[in-house]
Design an enzyme around this catalytic site. Sequence first.
Site, PDB file in Angstrom:
ATOM      1  N   GLY A   1      37.052  38.301  29.546  1.00  9.66           N
ATOM      2  CA  GLY A   1      38.332  38.428  29.273  1.00  9.66           C
ATOM      3  C   GLY A   1      39.307  37.064  29.461  1.00  9.66           C
ATOM      4  O   GLY A   1      38.672  36.313  30.383  1.00  9.66           O
TER       5      GLY A   1
ATOM      6  N   ARG B   1      31.941  38.530  25.085  1.00 14.70           N
ATOM      7  CA  ARG B   1      31.297  39.477  26.257  1.00 14.70           C
ATOM      8  C   ARG B   1      30.043  39.751  26.162  1.00 14.70           C
ATOM      9  O   ARG B   1      29.532  40.799  26.745  1.00 14.70           O
ATOM     10  CB  ARG B   1      32.288  40.701  25.953  1.00 14.70           C
ATOM     11  CG  ARG B   1      33.602  40.337  26.477  1.00 14.70           C
ATOM     12  CD  ARG B   1      34.424  41.943  26.388  1.00 14.70           C
ATOM     13  NE  ARG B   1      35.853  41.748  26.711  1.00 14.70           N
ATOM     14  CZ  ARG B   1      36.291  41.903  27.821  1.00 14.70           C
ATOM     15  NH1 ARG B   1      35.580  41.911  29.050  1.00 14.70           N
ATOM     16  NH2 ARG B   1      37.588  41.405  28.177  1.00 14.70           N
TER      17      ARG B   1
ATOM     18  N   ASP C   1      31.457  40.604  36.634  1.00 15.95           N
ATOM     19  CA  ASP C   1      30.164  40.846  35.681  1.00 15.95           C
ATOM     20  C   ASP C   1      29.401  39.798  35.322  1.00 15.95           C
ATOM     21  O   ASP C   1      28.291  39.446  35.181  1.00 15.95           O
ATOM     22  CB  ASP C   1      30.758  41.935  34.464  1.00 15.95           C
ATOM     23  CG  ASP C   1      29.597  42.582  33.846  1.00 15.95           C
ATOM     24  OD1 ASP C   1      28.919  43.079  34.623  1.00 15.95           O
ATOM     25  OD2 ASP C   1      29.781  42.562  32.684  1.00 15.95           O
TER      26      ASP C   1
ATOM     27  N   LYS D   1      36.517  34.025  37.963  1.00 11.51           N
ATOM     28  CA  LYS D   1      37.722  34.109  37.373  1.00 11.51           C
ATOM     29  C   LYS D   1      38.470  35.591  37.204  1.00 11.51           C
ATOM     30  O   LYS D   1      37.147  36.426  36.926  1.00 11.51           O
ATOM     31  CB  LYS D   1      37.576  33.552  35.550  1.00 11.51           C
ATOM     32  CG  LYS D   1      38.655  34.067  34.705  1.00 11.51           C
ATOM     33  CD  LYS D   1      37.898  34.322  33.382  1.00 11.51           C
ATOM     34  CE  LYS D   1      37.612  35.750  33.353  1.00 11.51           C
ATOM     35  NZ  LYS D   1      36.966  36.670  32.305  1.00 11.51           N
ATOM     36  N   THR D   2      39.412  35.719  37.204  1.00 14.61           N
ATOM     37  CA  THR D   2      39.800  37.135  37.257  1.00 14.61           C
ATOM     38  C   THR D   2      41.621  37.105  37.235  1.00 14.61           C
ATOM     39  O   THR D   2      42.010  36.484  37.756  1.00 14.61           O
ATOM     40  CB  THR D   2      39.596  37.918  38.434  1.00 14.61           C
ATOM     41  OG1 THR D   2      40.083  39.148  38.304  1.00 14.61           O
ATOM     42  CG2 THR D   2      39.598  37.592  39.692  1.00 14.61           C
TER      43      THR D   2
ATOM     44  N   ASP E   1      42.726  40.254  37.816  1.00 22.16           N
ATOM     45  CA  ASP E   1      42.967  41.420  38.368  1.00 22.16           C
ATOM     46  C   ASP E   1      42.952  41.322  40.029  1.00 22.16           C
ATOM     47  O   ASP E   1      43.229  42.164  40.831  1.00 22.16           O
ATOM     48  CB  ASP E   1      41.766  42.347  38.018  1.00 22.16           C
ATOM     49  CG  ASP E   1      41.865  43.058  36.660  1.00 22.16           C
ATOM     50  OD1 ASP E   1      42.897  42.802  36.032  1.00 22.16           O
ATOM     51  OD2 ASP E   1      40.825  43.230  36.240  1.00 22.16           O
TER      52      ASP E   1
END
Lengths: 532, 532
Positions: B91, B155, B203, B229-230, B232
């Site tokens: 993402g 992905r 992931d 990278k996130t 969240d």
Amino acid sequence: MAAANGPSPGRLASVYSEVQTSRLHHALRLPSVLCSQFSLVDGLPSSATGNPDEIAKLFPNLFGQPSATLVLPKEAVEGKALKVGVVLSGGQAPGGHNVICGIFDVLQEHAKGSTMYGFKGGRAGVMKCKYVELNTDFVYPYRNQGGFDMICSGRDKIETVHQSSIFQLWLKYCPCGVIQFKQAEDTTNELELDGLVVIGGDDSNTNACLIAEYFRGKNLKTRVIGCPKTIDGDLKCHEVPTSFGFDTTCKIYSEMIGNVMTDARSSGKYYHFCALQTHPNIVLIGEEVAAKKQTLKNVTDYITDIVCKRAELGYNYGVILIPEGLIDFIPEVQKLIAELNEILAHDIVDKAGVWKNKLEQESKKLFEFLPPSIQEQLLLERDPHGNVQVAKIETEKMLTAMVETELERRKAEGKYKGGFIGQSHFFGLWCWGSSLVWEDGVGNLAAPVSEWTAGGTALTSLMDVERRHGKFKPVIKKAMVELEGAPFKKFASLRDEWAINNRYISPGPIQFIGSGADAVTHTLLLELGVQA
Amino acid sequence: MAAANGPSPGRLASVYSEVQTSRLHHALRLPSVLCSQFSLVDGLPSSATGNPDEIAKLFPNLFGQPSATLVLPKEAVEGKALKVGVVLSGGQAPGGHNVICGIFDVLQEHAKGSTMYGFKGGRAGVMKCKYVELNTDFVYPYRNQGGFDMICSGRDKIETVHQSSIFQLWLKYCPCGVIQFKQAEDTTNELELDGLVVIGGDDSNTNACLIAEYFRGKNLKTRVIGCPKTIDGDLKCHEVPTSFGFDTTCKIYSEMIGNVMTDARSSGKYYHFCALQTHPNIVLIGEEVAAKKQTLKNVTDYITDIVCKRAELGYNYGVILIPEGLIDFIPEVQKLIAELNEILAHDIVDKAGVWKNKLEQESKKLFEFLPPSIQEQLLLERDPHGNVQVAKIETEKMLTAMVETELERRKAEGKYKGGFIGQSHFFGLWCWGSSLVWEDGVGNLAAPVSEWTAGGTALTSLMDVERRHGKFKPVIKKAMVELEGAPFKKFASLRDEWAINNRYISPGPIQFIGSGADAVTHTLLLELGVQA
């Protein structure tokens, strides 16, 4: 990190963020004419937006007053001390606090010894004489801050009986039947007000005009001034090129849509259907749909055609902007709604759908063309009068479903090979608590701030009449998107290019310092004829 | 107003806004150690987040590698020319473009003659050897710009068969069954890569670790580097105090919630239920609800009690933040869902509701406690396996309805006299295309940028194992809200005060210049122990 500021009871409990604190201490640039003493120069006598004869009859004391412009006087004169009341009326808009601070500052600097009252809770505060005396300490924490809470707002109208035929007439079109002009008179007498400033939208300014006429008719000294406020952009005239609040709205929507565009381009696989709770000047324009008498199928096909063309170019994503009340503008939908209201009032909606035969042929076809979820919503969601609630229909979801269906049809026929995933968004009104951009009642907005002009015009000059129950009612007409105006024409000349290519532009978050901080919206520049 | 910039094919069609243009030309401040040549100093050998013995077995070639810190060397040494590939994985997150620009700049300045490849469309680009050679002109228009589109993301996972037992084992837990490590090997051989940088989340970093082990096992020269990278905030460890993307997320959510708070205070009559598509550290914390084994009734009562207390103080408004997946954390809901899935798979849901008797007593009670719209959603919305889709339940709407019901009950008993109008909002992931804040893999973040440290750690040190189908699968564990951590404890000590009083703080829009532009989030300062 954060500092507690100011002694205001209303904001006492607040802790300010860094940005809020920095805004608090920011000295706004002002038009030169507001930086020192000024005098007023009268312009030509004013008329009305429409039906001047009717407006002249309804406002015999006010009609024809000239507009006025502020100018620097030849010699400095100190203004006399004044007593001024101010009221926040109707829905909130960023900028309301600074309007109050601006009036406060002008009185402090140029009319020493003046007193300023803030009526609490909207117009109800005027009627009940509930107010707070505004002083430096009270006003301080609200400087350059968003919100509309310094003295709170309210939606009550000040309307009353009067023995004159005009006031009798007004009473007839005031369904609320509130009889309170007299109370407003008592309040202004008690406080010996020289002026009453009503900060509000079209409805509040219409109301301010009624009060002004009433006061003038009774020879009261209180002058009534309306300060135009709107986040919808529907209140404007020659003297009011834009209202405070609308500029921030545009900038925040633009930021959000810019972000959605960046998202669309990055993920490359979503179509975003964004409904805006305002009248955007982009992509689907309700006024144009109405003018061209488009059908829902026309609108669906317009979107679907673009989706198909983009798919051929390898773009299976995009951003589609939809004004919240779009379907209200579609004549066939209006007809369907009217028929549904009639049927739902008298008949039972049977599961088998026999009731549908009561719809006219065209309406029945349209109803069956709607996605099932929308059909259901139309039948189930009703207002207290039993009427279908068009406003509750989620236009963005409806169009997503309709485009999906149409694409499936084309796919089956081999005419479309792309992928389509619709994402719907609703950009509501909750999103602009925080910012404040500029003062209002000003002109020459494309020039540097120091050169802005300031002035005002007669409230009656914004008026027109609407015929209701066989009588004329004075109203300020909402400004709509002008299909002959420069912004729409510019958009119309570019939209095919935008539809197919990815001419995304992302304005980013509102900046208070540096590049972009003084940006004037493109629409305003186009309206002012400064940009082609 | 706007200027066209840069010759990149990807952004060639874009016109940039003033803020975008100004960001384009903004020189980022860098940690001193990155401003010149640097060398690496090894730290202690690393272990794993959990189950180090299993991780050691799964990653025999990688396990135990030391962490490394960048330092200024005693004498200037010119790095040798390198060939480096980079891939954006998973993402999108703001900051991705600057990670690529940062690597590009370091190679340009300190490893002259280097070549950099951007693999297109995520990991699929590595497998299929689809790439673009990155040069100054190509990279230029993406500097300091949001989005994740420079080389596009994807992905797909790179997973493959290998003759060794470990790779055989891995294959078993890879349900996708994609057999492509070999392809990645071919690509890195073809391009003679010295390094492969995978920019991605938990992931993707797990996957990078698998590739690294495979490459090392085959004695390839290609080093694999994961860049965390996130959006969240669920990927962190000692060496990675925060990931790029998350900072922007926090700031944009904070701005939006600040605006909603200003709105709540100004209108004074709405309760805003805001669902966040992340794990906020405020108000309702899923991890806490789970730890305390709270029921849905507990959560409803908690909110309702606060609404009642506030009503007694005259506040009939408020803002309530809810993490998107809240109900997933409630044990009784998990039980109900499991039972529903079982029943829906085998039985018919009859209108009369006889089917409900198949639910256990407690679950039946809970189901009947739910608002009808949520009951319906549970029964109707199913995934392709026929399972109930908890993620589709609009938690904010559900809680609004439940609080409403409870308030009506209390009103009937004379225990509550206030007014309640619930407004629900969903703050999704579409909202942060636009901004970029800082680079990653850095430490000492509370200090001025020049003093930030830079370095890395072994990917295996982030690893733990999960037992799936009776086998161990290596994973990077998602970081959850730590109920023993400083941010939660601070929040817990303040929440009663926040619940009753209006301690609203509005951070305002992200600023690039001036006060607030360098703001470090409070949560990070608390985590770093810099703020108490």
